[in-house]
Enzyme design. Structure first.
Site, mmCIF file in Angstrom:
data_model
loop_
_atom_site.group_PDB
_atom_site.id
_atom_site.type_symbol
_atom_site.label_atom_id
_atom_site.label_comp_id
_atom_site.label_asym_id
_atom_site.label_seq_id
_atom_site.Cartn_x
_atom_site.Cartn_y
_atom_site.Cartn_z
ATOM 1 N N SER A 156 54.948 18.829 -43.635
ATOM 2 C CA SER A 156 56.018 17.942 -44.089
ATOM 3 C C SER A 156 56.267 16.943 -42.964
ATOM 4 O O SER A 156 56.633 17.340 -41.854
ATOM 5 C CB SER A 156 57.277 18.766 -44.364
ATOM 6 N N LYS A 212 52.870 16.119 -47.058
ATOM 7 C CA LYS A 212 54.104 15.746 -47.765
ATOM 8 C C LYS A 212 54.818 14.748 -46.885
ATOM 9 O O LYS A 212 54.919 14.945 -45.671
ATOM 10 C CB LYS A 212 54.951 16.997 -47.985
ATOM 11 N N LYS A 254 58.437 12.457 -46.420
ATOM 12 C CA LYS A 254 59.818 12.311 -46.862
ATOM 13 C C LYS A 254 60.003 10.877 -47.351
ATOM 14 O O LYS A 254 59.473 9.934 -46.736
ATOM 15 C CB LYS A 254 60.764 12.586 -45.692
ATOM 16 N N ASP A 259 59.010 14.040 -50.868
ATOM 17 C CA ASP A 259 60.266 14.786 -50.953
ATOM 18 C C ASP A 259 61.428 13.823 -50.694
ATOM 19 O O ASP A 259 61.511 13.230 -49.621
ATOM 20 C CB ASP A 259 60.270 15.919 -49.919
ATOM 21 N N GLU A 319 59.460 15.911 -55.014
ATOM 22 C CA GLU A 319 60.395 17.021 -54.769
ATOM 23 C C GLU A 319 61.828 16.502 -54.742
ATOM 24 O O GLU A 319 62.135 15.538 -54.049
ATOM 25 C CB GLU A 319 60.004 17.658 -53.427
ATOM 26 N N ASP A 372 63.840 21.747 -55.319
ATOM 27 C CA ASP A 372 64.097 22.477 -54.072
ATOM 28 C C ASP A 372 65.601 22.801 -54.052
ATOM 29 O O ASP A 372 66.017 23.859 -54.529
ATOM 30 C CB ASP A 372 63.658 21.597 -52.881
ATOM 31 N N LYS A 422 62.365 28.825 -51.101
ATOM 32 C CA LYS A 422 62.804 29.063 -49.720
ATOM 33 C C LYS A 422 63.700 30.284 -49.798
ATOM 34 O O LYS A 422 64.752 30.229 -50.456
ATOM 35 C CB LYS A 422 63.627 27.879 -49.203
ATOM 36 N N GLY A 432 59.859 25.000 -46.198
ATOM 37 C CA GLY A 432 60.145 25.276 -44.787
ATOM 38 C C GLY A 432 61.479 24.687 -44.404
ATOM 39 O O GLY A 432 61.966 23.750 -45.046
HETATM 40 O O1 OSB Z 1 63.598 19.609 -48.034
HETATM 41 O O2 OSB Z 1 61.921 20.782 -47.570
HETATM 42 C C1 OSB Z 1 62.952 20.232 -47.207
HETATM 43 C C2 OSB Z 1 63.370 20.556 -43.415
HETATM 44 C C3 OSB Z 1 64.733 20.743 -43.327
HETATM 45 C C4 OSB Z 1 65.490 20.703 -44.473
HETATM 46 C C5 OSB Z 1 64.881 20.499 -45.710
HETATM 47 C C6 OSB Z 1 63.516 20.349 -45.814
HETATM 48 C C7 OSB Z 1 62.755 20.350 -44.648
HETATM 49 C C8 OSB Z 1 61.314 20.105 -44.613
HETATM 50 C C9 OSB Z 1 60.583 20.640 -43.415
HETATM 51 O O3 OSB Z 1 60.715 19.454 -45.431
HETATM 52 C C10 OSB Z 1 59.589 21.684 -43.735
HETATM 53 C C11 OSB Z 1 59.099 22.344 -42.464
HETATM 54 O O4 OSB Z 1 58.133 21.833 -41.892
HETATM 55 O O5 OSB Z 1 59.671 23.366 -42.034
HETATM 56 MG MG MG Z 2 62.618 19.740 -49.881
#
Ligand code: OSB
Ligand code: MG
Length: 367
Positions: A135, A161, A163, A188, A213, A238, A262, A290
């Site tokens: 991510s 992925k 953001k 995402d 996402e 999510d 998660k 994550g």
């Molecule tokens: O939306 O998946 C998410 C990190 C913090 C809060 C929300 C998210 C995330 C990530 C990071 O996308 C995923 C990772 O590498 O741990």
């Molecule tokens: Mg997410």
């Protein structure tokens, strides 16, 4: 197992690189670690709440309050035949899934360690390696983003992925496709859009993303169902999936085609297994999300992701992308084929370095 001690710590670790989402940019992580003891064996869990209530309503301080005042009295001195009994024992406490999960997951680690078996076996895992994706947060420039993607592809990660948020979406995706072609790519939004942005989101369709996402609000289901009818990119939820029941409603409403699991968001491993099984029964693929976990939470995630319906690469990457050093030794790493080995030792199967925990501790309590 009869839990006779609960230790709670607030820790901070600097992130190797800042992480920016549509809601914030963070440079260091603040999180709780729970240790449970029973019959001379310890189990560890990590709470994925943050300092601020921007991803979810919970924060480290609310989790600290709920664990010490409401969860600990229901867990300490209680005889649990199996860790699947912990989440139901907390039913009187509404919400606060991240606080519950931190304790429940520690109980699973404890149980598996007592039995001398890897956590994955206790959870019902079926594979010994998991597929790993990354991510990548919002960057200061698209050039910087391309540099990051190039590096992660070279490391072997199986999917990327990125953001997105309004203003950092179509151009970014177009640039990635132009530069790297048809790599497995998903986006995402962390709830940054509304239905009024449906036309913009539909312009992602030609880029053939694996999924988008959480485009809409964190507690929404029905607008996502409306959006899914207007776009061809599969919607993945999510933030919205707080419980197995909401997942059932979302699947019924056709609000998503894929779900991100998660354990912290749904209350731990047992709820995650139920969510995983529900999705499998409905033909909904899942992948493991994550929360920038330290090695303790990351190890838990790896074991859970060994269940069969985790059929897409997860946001579970190597320790060195996040913390150097991590709290565990050896650190978690990926192989050249973009997979991570499920640890084989008892419980989460990683060595926790006590001195590193001590050094990172801001607050400490034993009950
Ligand atoms: O939306 O998946 C998410 C990190 C913090 C809060 C929300 C998210 C995330 C990530 C990071 O996308 C995923 C990772 O590498 O741990
Ligand atoms: Mg997410």
């Amino acid at each position: 197992m009869k839990i006779d001690r609960l230790e709670l710590r607030l820790l901070t670790l600097p992130l190797v690189q800042f992480f920016e989402t549509s809601f914030s940019r963070v440079h260091d992580k603040h999180f709780l670690i729970v240790r449970l003891d029973a019959d001379g064996v310890s189990g560890y869990g990590e709470c994925v709440a943050d300092r601020d209530p921007y991803y979810s309503a919970e924060t480290n301080d609310t989790a600290w309050h709920i664990i010490t005042e409401f969860i600990a009295p229901r867990v300490l001195g209680t005889e649990f035949a199996h860790p699947r009994e912990v989440f139901p024992a907390l039913k009187a406490i509404r919400g606060h899934n991240m606080a519950k999960a931190a304790v429940e997951m520690a109980a699973w680690d404890l149980y598996a360690r007592q039995r001398g078996e890897p956590l994955s076996r206790a959870l019902g895992g079926t594979r010994d390696r998991i597929a790993s994706g990354v991510s990548i947060g919002i960057q200061d420039s698209l050039d910087q983003l391309m540099g990051k993607i190039e590096k992660e592809l070279a490391a072997g990660y199986q999917r990327i992925k990125i953001k997105i948020k309004p203003g950092w979406d179509l151009d970014a995706v177009e640039r990635v496709r132009k530069t790297f072609g048809q790599i497995p790519l998903q986006v995402d939004a962390n709830a940054a859009y509304t239905l009024e942005d449906a036309a913009t989101l539909a312009r992602l369709d030609p880029f053939k993303l694996l999924l988008v996402e959480q485009p809409l609000d964190y507690d929404d289901v029905m607008d996502h169902a409306v959006l899914q009818k207007q776009i061809t990119t599969p919607v993945c939820l999510d933030e919205s999936i707080h419980t197995v029941r909401i997942a059932r409603d979302a699947i019924e409403a056709k609000a998503c085609q894929i779900i991100n699991i998660k354990p912290g968001r749904v209350g731990g491993h047992q709820a995650s297994i139920e969510l995983h099984d529900l999705c499998a029964a409905h033909g909904i693929p899942v992948w493991h999300g994550g929360m920038l976990e330290s090695g303790i939470g990351r190890a838990h995630n790896i074991h859970l992701a060994s269940l069969p319906n985790f059929s897409l690469p997860g946001d579970i990457a190597a320790s060195k992308r996040y913390y150097q050093p991590d709290l565990i030794d050896p650190e978690i790493d990926i192989a050249r084929d973009g997979t991570i080995e499920v640890p084989k030792g008892p419980g989460i199967g990683v060595n926790i370095v006590r001195e590193r925990i001590e050094k990172a501790t801001l607050r400490h309590l034993s009950l």
